[in-house]
Design a protein around this motif. Structure first.
Motif, PDB file in Angstrom:
ATOM      1  N   HIS A   1       2.979   6.123  -7.195  1.00  0.00           N
ATOM      2  CA  HIS A   1       1.639   7.392  -7.895  1.00  0.00           C
ATOM      3  C   HIS A   1       2.049   8.244  -8.272  1.00  0.00           C
ATOM      4  N   HIS A   2       2.957   8.896  -7.259  1.00  0.00           N
ATOM      5  CA  HIS A   2       3.840  10.220  -7.219  1.00  0.00           C
ATOM      6  C   HIS A   2       4.556  10.319  -8.135  1.00  0.00           C
TER       7      HIS A   2
ATOM      8  N   PHE B   1       0.798  -1.134   0.070  1.00  0.00           N
ATOM      9  CA  PHE B   1       0.269  -0.234   0.295  1.00  0.00           C
ATOM     10  C   PHE B   1       0.718   1.511  -0.512  1.00  0.00           C
ATOM     11  N   PHE B   2       1.916   0.959   1.050  1.00  0.00           N
ATOM     12  CA  PHE B   2       2.282   2.594   0.994  1.00  0.00           C
ATOM     13  C   PHE B   2       3.676   2.799  -0.452  1.00  0.00           C
TER      14      PHE B   2
ATOM     15  N   GLU C   1      -1.990   2.205  -9.922  1.00  0.00           N
ATOM     16  CA  GLU C   1      -0.942   3.329  -9.899  1.00  0.00           C
ATOM     17  C   GLU C   1      -0.224   4.567 -11.266  1.00  0.00           C
TER      18      GLU C   1
ATOM     19  N   ARG D   1       1.691   4.054  -2.922  1.00  0.00           N
ATOM     20  CA  ARG D   1       1.876   5.709  -2.640  1.00  0.00           C
ATOM     21  C   ARG D   1       2.624   5.909  -3.421  1.00  0.00           C
ATOM     22  N   GLN D   2       3.353   5.978  -3.166  1.00  0.00           N
ATOM     23  CA  GLN D   2       4.288   6.645  -3.689  1.00  0.00           C
ATOM     24  C   GLN D   2       5.324   6.650  -5.225  1.00  0.00           C
TER      25      GLN D   2
END
Length: 579
Positions: A183-184, A176-177, A302, A180-181
Motif C-alpha cells: 500500500h505504502h 497481510f504484512f 491495496e 501493508r507494505q
C-alpha cells in the motif's frame, strides 16, 4: 476491504450486474464440484472392475456437456462483471472532469497538470481493477473455497482437510504484512508517476523555448532523473509483488505434500479409498485458485485503496466559488463595480483597493496601467474566478454572489493575450462556442476580426488544421482567430485582455472599428498600446491596484498625467519606427 465499502455507492447503483454475476459464480462453483466426485467414482469403479466402457463413455459425455455449460456461464458473468467495472472508469473520469471544471484558477495553481492527468488515468485504472478483478477474486475465492471446503470436509475426510489447510494461516499472515507494505509503496509510485507526467507535459509544452536556448541536454538530464525516481518507486512495488508468488506457491506445495502424505496413510489403513483420495486431490486443485485469489485480492485491494485515497483527496476539495441561485432574467443591464479591497490569498497588501465605476450596456471601457497594476485581477473578479469579500459587483440590481454563475459567465466572451487554440481546423476553432454555425457565419466573424483573407490564403482554407495550441499560426493570427471566435459567440460582454498586442496598428484600428458597429455589445479592452483605447467611452488607469485617472481619451490626454505621457511616448516610438 475498506475500498469495497468506499465504492458501495457504485455497487448499489449496479446491483443487477454485480448480483447476477455473483449468482452465476455460485452456479458455476456448484457445477465444478461434480467432476472431481465423478472422477473419484470412475477410479473406484475401474479399480473394482465394475466400470463398463459404455458407462465410462456416458460419464465422459456428461462431464463434457457440464464443462461446456460452465464455459458459457463464465462468458456471461465476465461480461456483466467487467462491463460494470469498465463503466466505473467512465463515471469517475466524467466526475473528475466536472470537478476540475468547477474549480477556480487557484485550484490549478495547487495541483500540477501532470498530477491531475495521472490521477485521471493510472489511479482510475487501479480503482476500476478493484471493482472488476477485486470483486471477482473476492467472490470467486470465497464461494469456491467455501463450497469445496464443505464438500472435502463433509463427504471425504475432515481430518485430511484439516491437515491440508495447516499452511493457510502462515500464508495469510505473510500476505497481510506484504499488503501493508505494498500500500505504502504503491502510493509512492503513483506520486512519482504524477511527477513524471507533469515533467513530460511541461517539457513538451516548452520544447520550442528549450531548443531556442539550447537546453536539450540539461532537460534530458532532468527528465532522466525524474524517470529514474519513478523507476525506483516502481521497482520497490515490484519487489513486494515478487514476494507474493513464492509465499503462495510454498503454501500450496506444503498443503499438497501434507494431503498426499496423510491421504496415503488413510488409504493404507482403509479409512479412504483410492477414488476418494483422487477426488480429494482434484478438489484440492480447485482450492489452488482461492488461495491464489486471496493473495492477489490483497494486492488489488491495496493498489485500489491507495488510488482511491488519491482520487478522494481531489473530490473532497470543494470549489471555492459557489453559484448563486438568482437567475439573470434581464439582459443589457449596467455593471456596477464597488471594490473596497481585494488581496490574493497569503498576501496582506491589497491587489485592488477603492475601485469603483459603472459601465452602462453598450459602452466601451478601457483599462490601462503599468504591469502589475491590477487590470487582470479586476477582470478575474468580474468573471467571478475569485471571490470578492470586501465590496460587491452588481449586474443591474443582482449582486454577483447571488447570480446564477453559469448564466453570468455565459454573458462574457473573453479573448486573452495568449489565446488557446485546439488541435482542430480553423473553422472548428472559430465555431467552438457555436458548433452549429454555418461556414458563412464563421467567415463573417472572421472578416470582422480581419483574419478572413489570411485564412483563405491557406491551401485548405477554413479546413486547415492549426496543430496543437495553434503551433502552425503566428501570434497575430491566433489572436484574430480567438477574436473571431468571441464575435461568433455573440455574447453580451466582450473582453479583450491585451488581445491586440500581436497585430499591427492598422489591423488594430480596423478590428476596433468593426467592434464599434455592434452598439448593443458591451466591450472591455485591456491594453498596453493606448491607441486601442482612443474610441473608449471611458478609460480607467490603474496603478498599484487603485484608480489614478478616469475619463475618456481626450480628457486623459489633457490632464497630462501618466496616460498622456505614455500615449505621447508610444506615438513617438511609432513615428521613429515608421521613419
Amino acid at each position: 476491504m475498506q475500498v469495497f465499502w468506499q465504492l458501495r455507492w457504485y455497487f448499489l447503483q449496479q446491483w443487477r450486474r454485480y448480483g447476477g454475476a455473483i449468482a452465476i459464480l455460485v452456479v458455476v462453483s456448484l457445477f465444478e464440484l461434480l467432476p472431481p466426485r465423478a472422477i473419484g467414482w470412475i477410479v473406484d469403479g475401474v479399480v473394482a472392475g465394475e466400470m463398463t466402457l459404455l458407462t465410462m463413455f456416458g460419464w465422459l459425455v456428461t462431464l463434457a456437456l457440464l464443462w461446456f455449460c460452465v464455459y458459457g456461464l463464465r462468458i456471461v458473468w465476465r461480461v456483466w462483471l467487467f462491463g460494470a467495472a469498465a463503466e466505473l472508469g467512465t463515471v469517475l473520469r466524467n466526475r473528475l472532469y466536472r470537478h476540475f471544471s468547477s474549480h477556480p484558477p487557484i485550484f490549478f495553481e495547487r495541483h500540477k497538470t501532470g498530477d491531475l492527468m495521472a490521477r485521471s488515468t493510472n489511479d482510475v485504472n487501479a480503482v476500476v481493477m478493484t471493482a472488476g478483478e477485486g470483486v471477482l477474486t473476492a467472490a470467486d475465492s470465497l464461494i469456491t473455497g467455501l463450497t469445496v471446503f464443505i464438500v472435502m470436509t463433509a463427504f471425504i475426510s475432515w481430518e485430511l482437510t484439516l491437515l491440508a489447510l495447516l499452511p493457510m494461516p502462515l500464508m495469510a499472515i505473510a500476505v497481510f504484512f506484504l499488503g501493508r507494505q505494498l500500500h505504502h509503496r504503491f502510493s509512492a509510485s503513483q506520486a512519482a508517476f504524477s511527477d513524471l507526467t507533469d515533467k513530460a507535459q511541461e517539457t513538451l509544452n516548452g520544447v520550442r523555448m528549450i531548443r531556442a536556448f539550447g537546453l536539450e541536454q540539461r532537460q534530458q538530464a532532468d527528465f532522466s532523473e525524474v524517470v529514474d525516481q519513478a523507476g525506483d518507486k516502481n521497482l520497490a512495488v515490484a519487489q513486494v509483488d515478487a514476494k507474493f508468488d513464492p509465499v503462495i506457491q510454498l503454501a500450496i506445495g506444503l498443503s499438497f505434500f501434507l494431503s498426499i502424505g496423510g491421504g496415503a496413510y488413510l488409504v493404507h489403513i482403509g479409512r479412504l479409498t483410492l477414488g476418494d483420495l483422487t477426488a480429494f486431490t482434484l478438489y484440492q486443485g480447485l482450492m489452488i485458485w482461492p488461495m491464489l485469489a486471496m493473495a492477489w485480492l490483497f494486492n488489488i485491494l491495496e493498489r485500489g485503496s491507495a488510488a482511491w485515497n488519491r482520487l478522494q483527496a481531489i473530490f473532497e476539495q470543494e470549489p471555492q466559488i459557489v453559484s448563486g441561485q438568482t437567475p439573470l432574467e434581464r439582459t443589457h443591464q449596467p455593471l456596477s463595480v464597488s471594490i473596497d479591497a481585494f488581496a490574493w490569498p497569503g498576501q496582506s497588501k491589497p491587489a485592488l483597493e477603492a475601485v469603483r465605476f459603472t459601465l452602462a450596456s453598450g459602452q466601451m471601457l478601457g483599462l490601462a496601467g503599468p504591469i502589475g497594476s491590477g487590470k487582470s485581477t479586476l477582470l478575474a473578479l468580474l468573471l467571478r474566478q475569485h471571490e470578492l469579500e470586501q465590496g460587491q459587483i452588481l449586474y443591474g440590481d443582482v449582486p454577483l454572489k447571488e447570480a446564477d454563475l453559469p448564466q453570468w459567465r455565459s454573458r462574457f466572451a473573453v479573448v486573452s493575450q495568449a489565446p488557446f487554440l485546439f488541435s482542430r481546423s480553423i473553422a472548428d476553432n472559430i465555431a467552438l462556442g457555436r458548433p452549429e454555425a454555418s461556414l458563412e457565419m464563421i467567415r463573417e466573424a472572421a472578416r470582422a476580426a480581419c483574419i478572413d483573407e489570411d485564412i483563405m490564403q491557406f491551401p485548405a482554407g477554413y479546413r486547415t488544421m492549426v496543430g496543437e495550441k495553434g503551433i502552425t499560426l503566428s501570434g497575430g493570427q491566433k489572436q484574430r482567430i480567438a477574436i473571431a471566435r468571441a464575435l461568433l459567440l455573440d455574447a453580451e460582454i466582450l473582453v479583450l485582455d491585451d488581445a491586440l498586442s500581436a497585430v499591427d496598428g492598422k489591423t488594430e484600428h480596423n478590428i476596433l472599428s468593426n467592434l464599434r458597429q455592434h452598439r448593443d455589445k458591451t466591450v472591455i479592452v485591456i491594453a498596453h498600446r493606448l491607441t486601442a483605447l482612443e474610441e473608449a467611452d471611458e478609460i480607467i488607469v490603474l496603478q498599484q491596484g487603485s484608480i489614478v485617472e478616469q475619463g475618456d481619451h481626450r480628457t486623459l490626454v489633457a490632464q497630462n498625467n501618466w496616460y498622456a505621457e505614455m500615449y505621447r511616448y508610444q506615438k513617438l516610438e511609432q513615428a521613429i519606427e515608421g521613419a
